[in-house]
Design a protein around this motif. Structure first.
Motif, mmCIF file in Angstrom:
data_model
loop_
_atom_site.group_PDB
_atom_site.id
_atom_site.type_symbol
_atom_site.label_atom_id
_atom_site.label_comp_id
_atom_site.label_asym_id
_atom_site.label_seq_id
_atom_site.Cartn_x
_atom_site.Cartn_y
_atom_site.Cartn_z
ATOM 1 N N SER A 124 0.634 -1.140 0.097
ATOM 2 C CA SER A 124 0.060 0.024 0.054
ATOM 3 C C SER A 124 0.817 1.333 -0.185
ATOM 4 N N LYS A 125 0.655 2.329 -1.027
ATOM 5 C CA LYS A 125 1.271 3.333 -0.977
ATOM 6 C C LYS A 125 3.030 3.278 -1.165
ATOM 7 N N SER A 126 3.358 2.031 -2.068
ATOM 8 C CA SER A 126 4.662 1.833 -2.141
ATOM 9 C C SER A 126 5.425 1.347 -0.885
ATOM 10 N N GLU A 127 4.313 0.931 0.251
ATOM 11 C CA GLU A 127 5.137 0.286 1.451
ATOM 12 C C GLU A 127 4.375 -0.921 1.342
ATOM 13 N N SER A 128 5.183 -1.874 2.158
ATOM 14 C CA SER A 128 5.050 -3.326 2.175
ATOM 15 C C SER A 128 4.658 -3.446 3.778
ATOM 16 N N LEU A 129 3.389 -3.512 4.188
ATOM 17 C CA LEU A 129 2.859 -3.633 5.607
ATOM 18 C C LEU A 129 3.054 -5.161 6.244
ATOM 19 N N ALA A 130 3.784 -5.262 7.315
ATOM 20 C CA ALA A 130 3.786 -6.608 7.929
ATOM 21 C C ALA A 130 2.566 -6.730 8.944
ATOM 22 N N ILE A 131 2.277 -7.942 8.853
ATOM 23 C CA ILE A 131 0.921 -8.249 9.663
ATOM 24 C C ILE A 131 1.246 -8.977 10.917
ATOM 25 N N LYS A 132 1.022 -8.394 12.130
ATOM 26 C CA LYS A 132 1.240 -8.871 13.287
ATOM 27 C C LYS A 132 -0.122 -8.916 14.319
ATOM 28 N N THR A 133 -0.104 -10.146 14.806
ATOM 29 C CA THR A 133 -1.313 -10.618 15.549
ATOM 30 C C THR A 133 -1.263 -10.830 17.001
ATOM 31 N N SER A 134 -2.313 -10.766 17.977
ATOM 32 C CA SER A 134 -2.254 -11.019 19.145
ATOM 33 C C SER A 134 -3.524 -12.151 19.221
ATOM 34 N N ILE A 135 -3.202 -13.258 20.151
ATOM 35 C CA ILE A 135 -3.967 -14.499 19.910
ATOM 36 C C ILE A 135 -4.198 -14.977 21.289
ATOM 37 N N GLY A 136 -5.477 -15.300 21.554
ATOM 38 C CA GLY A 136 -5.946 -16.000 22.945
ATOM 39 C C GLY A 136 -6.529 -17.301 22.623
ATOM 40 N N VAL A 137 -6.335 -18.253 23.574
ATOM 41 C CA VAL A 137 -6.612 -19.590 23.398
ATOM 42 C C VAL A 137 -7.291 -20.013 24.671
ATOM 43 N N ALA A 138 -8.455 -20.804 24.439
ATOM 44 C CA ALA A 138 -9.127 -21.371 25.605
ATOM 45 C C ALA A 138 -9.824 -22.659 25.407
ATOM 46 N N ASP A 139 -10.012 -23.588 26.214
ATOM 47 C CA ASP A 139 -10.842 -24.882 25.872
ATOM 48 C C ASP A 139 -12.054 -24.598 26.487
ATOM 49 N N ASN A 140 -12.944 -25.952 26.225
ATOM 50 C CA ASN A 140 -14.219 -26.034 26.876
ATOM 51 C C ASN A 140 -14.335 -26.585 28.304
ATOM 52 N N GLN A 141 -12.952 -26.490 29.128
ATOM 53 C CA GLN A 141 -12.808 -26.950 30.346
ATOM 54 C C GLN A 141 -13.462 -28.241 30.762
ATOM 55 N N LYS A 142 -13.195 -29.282 30.117
ATOM 56 C CA LYS A 142 -13.610 -30.487 29.969
ATOM 57 C C LYS A 142 -14.865 -30.668 30.155
ATOM 58 N N GLY A 143 -15.674 -29.827 29.205
ATOM 59 C CA GLY A 143 -17.095 -30.104 28.932
ATOM 60 C C GLY A 143 -17.763 -29.134 29.918
ATOM 61 N N GLN A 144 -17.234 -28.476 30.869
ATOM 62 C CA GLN A 144 -18.285 -27.269 31.367
ATOM 63 C C GLN A 144 -18.734 -26.364 30.728
ATOM 64 N N VAL A 145 -18.051 -25.811 29.947
ATOM 65 C CA VAL A 145 -18.508 -24.571 28.959
ATOM 66 C C VAL A 145 -19.402 -25.108 27.920
ATOM 67 N N LYS A 146 -20.676 -24.764 27.814
ATOM 68 C CA LYS A 146 -21.557 -25.609 26.932
ATOM 69 C C LYS A 146 -22.129 -24.542 25.926
ATOM 70 N N GLU A 147 -21.668 -23.276 25.948
ATOM 71 C CA GLU A 147 -22.390 -22.155 25.042
ATOM 72 C C GLU A 147 -20.992 -21.393 24.650
#
Length: 473
Positions: free
Chosen positions: A419-442
């Motif tokens: 863009s505009k003769s520039e090359s933009l690098a993409i950085k991301t922040s990531i969060g990870v979670a699981d369903n807590q052994k079936g306790q999370v149902k929604e």
């Protein structure tokens, strides 16, 4: 869309179906369902589902017809008026009659007649008794069929303005019942009365049925020549409106009469006509199958597009939430793991402000493309909103999921937007979670855990992965 536009679409759907344009009627009905849901218009939904049921019935897809009747029935039960319920009974009768489910057909007709009486809809009541007579004759219950048809004629005479054709339709069944009972003189008198009605010239279907009726009367008398003439006359009329299945019945009767007459040459010609007709019916059925496939493909394509986010090309939030909830319910029953990965693009607002929204849109597109290339078809990939993405993995451990997250990070780091003769690098922040052994149902609860981890990843300096469970160790 305004209310008047929805009304126009309701009329269009009904007209398309009435004109026999079933594929177009089905497409327009699904559009009406979408608008009906958006505008909370139960009447639009009723019109759509009723016409879907009738259209699918006419192209021979009885299963889909019943599915749409069920949808109509649910709305009708909660929001429909008595006229809507009457429509339900009428279309249900067609389906039960088609499937030869005569007990249900008769139960439905009883409800239709009862409601028709309450609403003083004499044409509906009369047709109800006429259809009941038809079903009873199929069961060879001719006494009961005669009584039902006579009731129908009595009611038809109450209709205002007077409707001679309504009376004729019931009278045809009365005469047929008398033939079934062997009371041929009475039947003859009735048939002559019907044949002398000038109104028949305006109703070809009923006129052809009068010839068929006379033909059956002659068959009972073993007047083979006269029976053949009557069925010939019926055939000529039915050909004009191309009811192939009624033609098939007529040809079968003509073949039987030839056997009785011993006319081998005529029998040969009729057999040739019959074979040609069967081929035509087969071609029509093949065409109907093609239409059904085309319609189903069209519907599948509509559903696919409805579930996609138009910018990123991955699942939209609505589909994401619905599917995720199904996954979580299943995981709870099967004691399985569901992992949620939530991430967004670091400093996305700055990208929009500095390089413009078109550049921001390109970032969303390219990130969506990387997600599809990194994860499998079995994984659920969606855009939650803005620059936030969600990926759900079913039946995978946290360790397996983190390996996939690492592959995603590597792929995103390689991504550069020009863009505009520039090359933009993409950085991301990531969060990870699981369903807590079936306790999370929604999904909302699982997403909240992953989103909290994403938020902390931002707070801790961005461009990193944070696991929810790690915060509690």
């Amino acid at each position: 869309m305004e209310k008047k536009d929805v009304t126009v679409l309701q009329q269009q759907v009904t007209l398309l179906r009435a004109e026999g344009k079933y594929k177009e009627a089905i497409g327009a009905s699904y559009e009406l369902i979408k608008l009906g849901n958006e505008m909370n218009s139960h009447k639009s939904l009723l019109v759509a589902y009723l016409n879907l049921a009738a259209s699918y019935y006419c192209i021979g897809d009885i299963e889909e017809a019943f599915n749409n009747i069920e949808a109509y029935s649910e709305i009708c039960r909660d929001r429909g008026d008595e006229t809507d319920h009457l429509q339900l009974f009428n279309v249900l009768f067609l389906l039960y009659d088609y499937n030869k489910d005569y007990d249900r057909a008769k139960q439905t007709l009883a409800k239709s007649i009862e409601l028709g009486e309450k609403l003083a809809k004499y044409n509906i009541i009369s047709n109800g008794y006429s259809n009941l007579s038809h079903v009873l004759m199929l069961e060879e219950k001719f006494e009961e069929a005669l009584h039902a048809a006579e009731q129908g004629l009595k009611i038809a005479k109450l209709h205002t303005p007077a409707s001679p054709i309504l009376e004729i339709r019931v009278s045809l069944n009365i005469a047929l019942a008398y033939i079934g009972l062997g009371e041929l003189e009475v039947a003859d008198t009735l048939i002559k009365e019907i044949e002398n009605q000038s109104v028949l010239d305006s109703f070809i279907r009923e006129k052809s049925q009068s010839y068929i009726l006379r033909g059956k009367w002659h068959v009972k008398q073993k007047n083979w020549k006269e029976a053949m003439e009557s069925f010939n006359s019926a055939k000529e009329l039915v050909v004009t409106y191309q009811d192939l299945y009624l033609l098939k019945t007529i040809q079968e009767e003509r073949c039987k009469i030839c056997d009785e007459m011993g006319d081998i040459q005529l029998g040969y010609l009729i057999q040739k006509e019959y074979i040609s007709l069967l081929n035509e019916i087969n071609q029509r059925e093949l065409s109907l199958k093609a239409i059904k496939l085309e319609v189903k493909h069209h519907i599948s394509e509509m559903e696919r597009k409805a579930n996609l986010d138009f910018l990123s090309g991955i699942s939209n939030r609505s589909y994401l939430e619905t599917t995720a909830n199904d996954w979580l319910k299943k995981a709870h029953k099967e004691n399985e793991n569901v992992v949620c990965i939530a991430f967004d693009v670091d400093d996305f607002k700055t990208i929009n402000d500095k390089y413009g929204h078109l550049c921001g849109d390109e970032v969303i597109k390219q990130v969506g493309k990387v997600c599809k290339e990194t994860f499998s078809e079995n994984d659920l990939i969606g855009r939650y909103g803005g620059d936030e993405f969600v990926i759900l993995l079913y039946g995978e451990t946290i360790e397996q999921s983190l390996l996939k997250v690492e592959k995603l990070k590597i792929a995103l780091r390689k991504l550069h937007i020009e863009s505009k003769s520039e090359s933009l690098a993409i950085k991301t922040s990531i969060g990870v979670a699981d369903n807590q052994k079936g306790q999370v149902k929604e999904f909302k609860d699982l997403f909240l855990l992953a989103d909290q981890s994403l938020y902390l990843a931002k707070q801790n300096g961005k461009d990193q992965v944070l696991l929810y469970t790690a915060m509690h160790e």
